[in-house]
Design a protein around this motif. Structure first.
Motif, mmCIF file in Angstrom:
data_model
loop_
_atom_site.group_PDB
_atom_site.id
_atom_site.type_symbol
_atom_site.label_atom_id
_atom_site.label_comp_id
_atom_site.label_asym_id
_atom_site.label_seq_id
_atom_site.Cartn_x
_atom_site.Cartn_y
_atom_site.Cartn_z
ATOM 1 N N ALA A 3 2.526 2.296 -1.828
ATOM 2 C CA ALA A 3 3.490 2.439 -2.927
ATOM 3 C C ALA A 3 3.724 1.104 -3.625
ATOM 4 C CB ALA A 3 4.809 2.983 -2.387
ATOM 5 N N ASN A 4 3.803 0.017 -2.842
ATOM 6 C CA ASN A 4 3.982 -1.306 -3.438
ATOM 7 C C ASN A 4 2.773 -1.689 -4.283
ATOM 8 O OD1 ASN A 4 6.483 -1.761 -2.081
ATOM 9 N ND2 ASN A 4 5.331 -2.198 -0.229
ATOM 10 N N TYR A 5 1.614 -1.368 -3.772
ATOM 11 C CA TYR A 5 0.371 -1.670 -4.493
ATOM 12 C C TYR A 5 0.342 -0.934 -5.835
ATOM 13 C CZ TYR A 5 -4.646 -1.335 -5.548
ATOM 14 O OH TYR A 5 -5.872 -1.353 -6.157
ATOM 15 N N GLN A 6 0.706 0.349 -5.816
ATOM 16 C CA GLN A 6 0.708 1.136 -7.044
ATOM 17 C C GLN A 6 1.728 0.593 -8.041
ATOM 18 O OE1 GLN A 6 -1.340 3.633 -8.042
ATOM 19 N NE2 GLN A 6 -2.531 3.157 -6.214
ATOM 20 N N ALA A 7 2.883 0.156 -7.539
ATOM 21 C CA ALA A 7 3.906 -0.403 -8.427
ATOM 22 C C ALA A 7 3.410 -1.688 -9.087
ATOM 23 C CB ALA A 7 5.188 -0.672 -7.640
ATOM 24 N N MET A 8 2.714 -2.518 -8.325
ATOM 25 C CA MET A 8 2.184 -3.766 -8.881
ATOM 26 C C MET A 8 1.113 -3.482 -9.932
ATOM 27 S SD MET A 8 1.969 -6.053 -5.386
ATOM 28 C CE MET A 8 1.578 -7.611 -6.185
ATOM 29 N N MET A 9 0.257 -2.513 -9.664
ATOM 30 C CA MET A 9 -0.777 -2.170 -10.625
ATOM 31 C C MET A 9 -0.166 -1.594 -11.898
ATOM 32 S SD MET A 9 -3.736 -3.054 -9.545
ATOM 33 C CE MET A 9 -4.697 -2.138 -10.754
ATOM 34 N N GLU A 28 -8.631 -4.518 0.483
ATOM 35 C CA GLU A 28 -8.791 -5.898 0.051
ATOM 36 C C GLU A 28 -7.445 -6.575 -0.175
ATOM 37 O OE1 GLU A 28 -11.551 -7.934 -0.455
ATOM 38 O OE2 GLU A 28 -12.454 -6.384 0.755
ATOM 39 N N MET A 29 -6.392 -5.770 -0.366
ATOM 40 C CA MET A 29 -5.072 -6.339 -0.623
ATOM 41 C C MET A 29 -4.491 -7.028 0.608
ATOM 42 S SD MET A 29 -4.254 -5.907 -3.767
ATOM 43 C CE MET A 29 -2.498 -6.176 -3.698
ATOM 44 N N SER A 30 -5.076 -6.828 1.771
ATOM 45 C CA SER A 30 -4.554 -7.458 2.983
ATOM 46 C C SER A 30 -5.194 -8.813 3.255
ATOM 47 C CB SER A 30 -4.770 -6.541 4.195
ATOM 48 O OG SER A 30 -6.162 -6.380 4.443
ATOM 49 N N ARG A 31 -6.099 -9.254 2.381
ATOM 50 C CA ARG A 31 -6.753 -10.538 2.619
ATOM 51 C C ARG A 31 -5.849 -11.693 2.197
ATOM 52 N NH1 ARG A 31 -9.120 -12.506 -2.206
ATOM 53 N NH2 ARG A 31 -9.444 -10.964 -3.830
ATOM 54 N N SER A 32 -6.250 -12.898 2.559
ATOM 55 C CA SER A 32 -5.471 -14.091 2.236
ATOM 56 C C SER A 32 -5.408 -14.309 0.730
ATOM 57 C CB SER A 32 -6.095 -15.318 2.902
ATOM 58 O OG SER A 32 -6.129 -15.158 4.304
#
Length: 321
Positions: A3-9, A28-32
């Motif tokens: 949900a956070n990812y979708q909000a950012m996009m 990929e969003m969990s990478r450094s």
């Protein structure tokens, strides 16, 4: 965190970051995250909230950043913005060093500073004046002596013999004329290799050299197989000092990259150099997949005595100083 990812996009918070290229792979969003991407992320949010730095403050910030001219063009405005606002500043030597990975504590401080500006800190905090930001604590930069105790990706000491051993392992794993399909997926994480390749545009275009596909992707894969993705920052050295595992970048007459490769050895009897070459000219496309043929070959060129019309070679090393 879907949900956070979708909000950012949806709110364009990831625009112009390296994460924006991986919308089809949320893992990929969990990478450094690098300081470059953090600067862009914060700038996107600050701009949408109505708190960007002024043009004059950005200009003043640019004058203070000693490595500004080496910052990839896509990140320059974001770096100037966060620097001017005092949210992410430089190291003691004045460099921004945007390829350095941020840790959780540093990221928390950056986000907290951003929230002070936007009034979303959740506490009774006086918002900093965007025109006169308080000077934040300068982050500590790893010193070179700390790197000398590091080991290669296989846990062995950093020696030419151990690096040649890893190159032999790769040659067995990827024999000549095998396919290099879809590029090096983890190339976007290779911050220490990016430091070298981002300095160059590709011949015939205005794009930076890739660490994902083609010869740049292959070179990044090999370099990371030896040194790992982080911990061994790349620095430019004289061609005469090239060693096995170093990155070679062939340049045309305009200083643009024509080829990227990994050096395997240097001939002792003359000025000719030998390297492991990935021949990107043997590429072909099959559906959505780019397929490249790996060629473990010996190439020769007189690096130290180029003649008019010859291409030149820059060498970048990840050996500790």
């Amino acid at each position: 965190f879907w949900a956070n990812y979708q909000a950012m996009m949806a709110n364009q918070a990831l625009n112009n970051t390296s994460f924006a290229d991986d919308t089809d792979n949320v893992q990929e969003m969990s990478r450094s995250i690098s300081r470059y991407d953090m600067a862009q992320l914060i700038t996107n949010i600050m701009t949408s909230q109505g708190f960007p730095a002024s043009s004059s403050d950005k200009s003043a910030a640019i004058a203070k950043i000693t490595d500004y001219n080496t910052i990839p063009s896509q990140y320059r405005d974001a770096v100037a913005n966060v620097y001017a606002l005092g949210i992410i500043t430089g190291y003691s030597d004045g460099s921004f060093s945007g390829e350095v990975t941020m840790n959780r504590g540093q990221a928390a401080v950056v986000i907290y500073r951003m929230m002070q500006y936007s009034g979303n800190s959740g506490g009774n905090i006086t918002n900093p004046d965007p025109e006169t930001p308080a000077e934040p604590e300068t982050p500590s930069k790893p010193s070179q002596p700390e790197q000398t105790g590091k080991t290669l990706a296989n846990g062995k000491p950093v020696t030419e013999a151990n690096i040649l051993e890893l190159l032999s392992e790769l040659q067995a794993k990827y024999p000549e004329h095998t396919s290099f399909v879809n590029g090096y997926r983890d190339g976007i994480k290779s911050y220490d290799v990016l430091k070298a390749t981002n300095q160059y545009k590709v011949t015939g275009s205005n794009l930076s050299a890739s660490t994902h596909s083609g010869c740049g992707g292959w070179a990044a894969l090999v370099s990371d197989y030896i040194f790992g993705q982080t911990g061994f920052p790349a620095r430019k050295i004289a061609t005469a000092d090239a060693r096995p595992g170093d990155i070679g970048i062939s340049l045309d007459g305009n200083g643009k990259a024509t080829h990227i490769f990994i050096i395997t050895s240097r001939a002792q009897h003359n000025d000719e150099c030998q390297w492991t070459e990935f021949d990107g000219t043997d590429s072909n496309t099959t559906g959505p997949n780019n397929t490249y043929e790996i060629v473990w070959d010996i190439g020769h060129c007189d690096w130290d005595n180029p003649q008019p019309g010859d291409y030149t070679v820059d060498v970048w090393t990840r050996y500790p100083n």
